[in-house]
Design a protein around this motif. Structure first.
Motif, PDB file in Angstrom:
ATOM      1  N   LEU A 127      87.073  78.213  88.988  1.00 54.48           N
ATOM      2  CA  LEU A 127      86.847  79.359  88.086  1.00 54.48           C
ATOM      3  C   LEU A 127      87.565  80.594  88.622  1.00 54.48           C
ATOM      4  CD1 LEU A 127      83.019  79.261  87.219  1.00 54.48           C
ATOM      5  CD2 LEU A 127      84.933  78.331  85.907  1.00 54.48           C
ATOM      6  N   SER A 128      88.032  81.445  87.724  1.00 56.06           N
ATOM      7  CA  SER A 128      88.639  82.702  88.177  1.00 56.06           C
ATOM      8  C   SER A 128      87.529  83.674  88.565  1.00 56.06           C
ATOM      9  CB  SER A 128      89.472  83.313  87.045  1.00 56.06           C
ATOM     10  OG  SER A 128      88.612  83.794  86.037  1.00 56.06           O
ATOM     11  N   ILE A 129      87.896  84.641  89.402  1.00 55.64           N
ATOM     12  CA  ILE A 129      86.912  85.655  89.826  1.00 55.64           C
ATOM     13  C   ILE A 129      86.368  86.380  88.600  1.00 55.64           C
ATOM     14  CG2 ILE A 129      86.670  87.851  91.072  1.00 55.64           C
ATOM     15  CD1 ILE A 129      88.833  86.650  93.011  1.00 55.64           C
ATOM     16  N   ASP A 130      87.272  86.720  87.690  1.00 61.88           N
ATOM     17  CA  ASP A 130      86.873  87.437  86.466  1.00 61.88           C
ATOM     18  C   ASP A 130      85.796  86.697  85.695  1.00 61.88           C
ATOM     19  OD1 ASP A 130      88.393  89.604  86.682  1.00 61.88           O
ATOM     20  OD2 ASP A 130      89.596  89.257  84.862  1.00 61.88           O
ATOM     21  N   ASN A 131      86.004  85.394  85.575  1.00 59.20           N
ATOM     22  CA  ASN A 131      85.074  84.548  84.844  1.00 59.20           C
ATOM     23  C   ASN A 131      83.686  84.583  85.508  1.00 59.20           C
ATOM     24  OD1 ASN A 131      83.680  82.354  83.780  1.00 59.20           O
ATOM     25  ND2 ASN A 131      85.562  81.188  83.384  1.00 59.20           N
ATOM     26  N   VAL A 132      83.677  84.439  86.839  1.00 55.52           N
ATOM     27  CA  VAL A 132      82.406  84.424  87.576  1.00 55.52           C
ATOM     28  C   VAL A 132      81.711  85.780  87.447  1.00 55.52           C
ATOM     29  CG1 VAL A 132      81.360  84.166  89.868  1.00 55.52           C
ATOM     30  CG2 VAL A 132      83.291  82.702  89.209  1.00 55.52           C
ATOM     31  N   VAL A 133      82.496  86.848  87.595  1.00 54.84           N
ATOM     32  CA  VAL A 133      81.924  88.195  87.519  1.00 54.84           C
ATOM     33  C   VAL A 133      81.316  88.428  86.129  1.00 54.84           C
ATOM     34  CG1 VAL A 133      82.479  90.671  87.553  1.00 54.84           C
ATOM     35  CG2 VAL A 133      83.430  89.153  89.308  1.00 54.84           C
ATOM     36  N   ARG A 134      82.049  87.998  85.093  1.00 53.14           N
ATOM     37  CA  ARG A 134      81.541  88.191  83.729  1.00 53.14           C
ATOM     38  C   ARG A 134      80.217  87.444  83.526  1.00 53.14           C
ATOM     39  NH1 ARG A 134      85.382  85.981  80.626  1.00 53.14           N
ATOM     40  NH2 ARG A 134      87.181  86.519  81.909  1.00 53.14           N
ATOM     41  N   ARG A 135      80.144  86.218  84.088  1.00 54.23           N
ATOM     42  CA  ARG A 135      78.901  85.447  83.938  1.00 54.23           C
ATOM     43  C   ARG A 135      77.728  86.151  84.601  1.00 54.23           C
ATOM     44  NH1 ARG A 135      80.915  79.268  84.494  1.00 54.23           N
ATOM     45  NH2 ARG A 135      78.771  78.747  84.970  1.00 54.23           N
ATOM     46  N   ILE A 136      77.970  86.671  85.811  1.00 53.06           N
ATOM     47  CA  ILE A 136      76.859  87.305  86.539  1.00 53.06           C
ATOM     48  C   ILE A 136      76.461  88.623  85.870  1.00 53.06           C
ATOM     49  CG2 ILE A 136      76.136  88.291  88.752  1.00 53.06           C
ATOM     50  CD1 ILE A 136      77.869  86.120  90.099  1.00 53.06           C
ATOM     51  N   VAL A 137      77.453  89.399  85.455  1.00 55.51           N
ATOM     52  CA  VAL A 137      77.136  90.653  84.749  1.00 55.51           C
ATOM     53  C   VAL A 137      76.358  90.326  83.462  1.00 55.51           C
ATOM     54  CG1 VAL A 137      78.133  92.626  83.503  1.00 55.51           C
ATOM     55  CG2 VAL A 137      79.025  91.999  85.755  1.00 55.51           C
ATOM     56  N   GLY A 138      76.741  89.239  82.795  1.00 49.86           N
ATOM     57  CA  GLY A 138      76.026  88.794  81.591  1.00 49.86           C
ATOM     58  C   GLY A 138      74.572  88.458  81.912  1.00 49.86           C
ATOM     59  N   LEU A 139      74.348  87.776  83.035  1.00 52.50           N
ATOM     60  CA  LEU A 139      72.978  87.427  83.437  1.00 52.50           C
ATOM     61  C   LEU A 139      72.154  88.687  83.699  1.00 52.50           C
ATOM     62  CD1 LEU A 139      73.719  84.500  85.947  1.00 52.50           C
ATOM     63  CD2 LEU A 139      72.531  84.286  83.747  1.00 52.50           C
ATOM     64  N   VAL A 140      72.797  89.680  84.341  1.00 54.94           N
ATOM     65  CA  VAL A 140      72.090  90.939  84.630  1.00 54.94           C
ATOM     66  C   VAL A 140      71.703  91.614  83.318  1.00 54.94           C
ATOM     67  CG1 VAL A 140      72.254  93.233  85.675  1.00 54.94           C
ATOM     68  CG2 VAL A 140      73.307  91.276  86.825  1.00 54.94           C
ATOM     69  N   ARG A 141      72.636  91.662  82.377  1.00 54.05           N
ATOM     70  CA  ARG A 141      72.358  92.346  81.101  1.00 54.05           C
ATOM     71  C   ARG A 141      71.239  91.622  80.339  1.00 54.05           C
ATOM     72  NH1 ARG A 141      75.848  96.264  81.769  1.00 54.05           N
ATOM     73  NH2 ARG A 141      78.099  95.939  81.894  1.00 54.05           N
ATOM     74  N   GLU A 142      71.217  90.287  80.419  1.00 56.30           N
ATOM     75  CA  GLU A 142      70.124  89.528  79.784  1.00 56.30           C
ATOM     76  C   GLU A 142      68.775  89.935  80.355  1.00 56.30           C
ATOM     77  OE1 GLU A 142      70.499  85.268  80.271  1.00 56.30           O
ATOM     78  OE2 GLU A 142      72.477  85.326  79.303  1.00 56.30           O
ATOM     79  N   ARG A 143      68.750  90.136  81.687  1.00 60.21           N
ATOM     80  CA  ARG A 143      67.467  90.453  82.350  1.00 60.21           C
ATOM     81  C   ARG A 143      66.949  91.838  81.974  1.00 60.21           C
ATOM     82  NH1 ARG A 143      66.318  86.313  86.616  1.00 60.21           N
ATOM     83  NH2 ARG A 143      67.554  84.703  85.575  1.00 60.21           N
ATOM     84  N   VAL A 144      67.879  92.767  81.731  1.00 56.03           N
ATOM     85  CA  VAL A 144      67.427  94.140  81.472  1.00 56.03           C
ATOM     86  C   VAL A 144      67.225  94.408  79.984  1.00 56.03           C
ATOM     87  CG1 VAL A 144      68.312  95.186  83.577  1.00 56.03           C
ATOM     88  CG2 VAL A 144      69.781  95.090  81.575  1.00 56.03           C
ATOM     89  N   SER A 145      67.719  93.491  79.127  1.00 56.92           N
ATOM     90  CA  SER A 145      67.611  93.764  77.686  1.00 56.92           C
ATOM     91  C   SER A 145      66.249  93.300  77.155  1.00 56.92           C
ATOM     92  CB  SER A 145      68.733  93.089  76.917  1.00 56.92           C
ATOM     93  OG  SER A 145      68.618  91.706  77.039  1.00 56.92           O
TER      94      SER A 145
END
Ligand code: DC
Length: 190
Positions: free
Chosen positions: A172-190
């Motif tokens: 996986l590219s770094i960008d892809n991994v970062v996007r997934r983790i940022v997505g997980l964070v946003r799910e938790r706070v929404s």
């Protein structure tokens, strides 16, 4: 808010954690740098060391040791010193003091299990052994040795927290991994 990113050497933790912190406007904590600074300090009592972060730089008693702590020798020595409960006690206290205020992305081996079991999101970052060795530019045996010591030690062994989300970064590219983790964070706070 606190995001914990744990996993073995070469999984991409530092790069990914730094990028996630940047994307969210959080502060990045490289807990491995603390163990590396203790290794560099040799036989000195870890509780008496002044280890500080200044931007991307790591300071040991005021001296910039950012490069000196990254050698393969210090990698192995940090892993050895990390088995000592006195070292872990001193460094866990230091990490908790830092993490007590503000928003953080902290990476290491035991953030989600020991340092901050109440973290808002725990990620277990992995990659195949050959890929991790390639990324580190060291022979697979060296990475395997460190994995076995970090996972096999008696105190705070490297292990995924039961509630961690596993992200395998192999291929996986770094960008892809970062996007997934940022997505997980946003799910938790929404
Ligand atoms: O993440 P790193 O490669 O910089 O870590 C160096 C060593 O420090 C690692 O092999 C084990 C130890 N370590 C630890 O025991 N617990 C942590 N939270 C971070 C690192």
């Amino acid at each position: 808010m606190l995001i914990a990113i744990d996993g073995p050497a070469g999984a991409g933790k530092s790069t990914v954690a730094r990028a996630v912190a940047d994307a969210l406007g959080f502060t990045y904590l490289d807990s491995g740098a603390l163990y590396r600074a203790v290794a560099l300090a040799g036989a000195r009592d870890p509780a008496t060391l002044d280890i500080a972060f200044e931007g991307d730089r790591v300071l040991l008693d005021g001296a910039d040791v950012s490069e000196a702590i990254r050698t393969p020798e210090i990698s192995q020595e940090a892993s050895r010193r990390a088995t000592d409960p006195a070292v872990r006690k001193a460094l866990v206290a230091k990490q908790r003091a830092l993490l007590a205020h503000g928003d953080w992305v902290a990476e290491g081996r035991d953030i989600g299990t020991v340092v901050a079991p109440g973290a808002d999101l725990k990620v277990w970052l992995t990659a195949s052994l050959p890929e991790r060795a390639r990324r580190r530019g060291v022979p697979p045996d060296e990475v395997r040795e460190r994995d076995q010591r970090d996972a096999g030690r008696e105190h705070a062994p490297m292990v995924a927290a039961p509630d961690a989300v596993e992200v395998d970064t192999t291929g996986l590219s770094i960008d892809n991994v970062v996007r997934r983790i940022v997505g997980l964070v946003r799910e938790r706070v929404s």
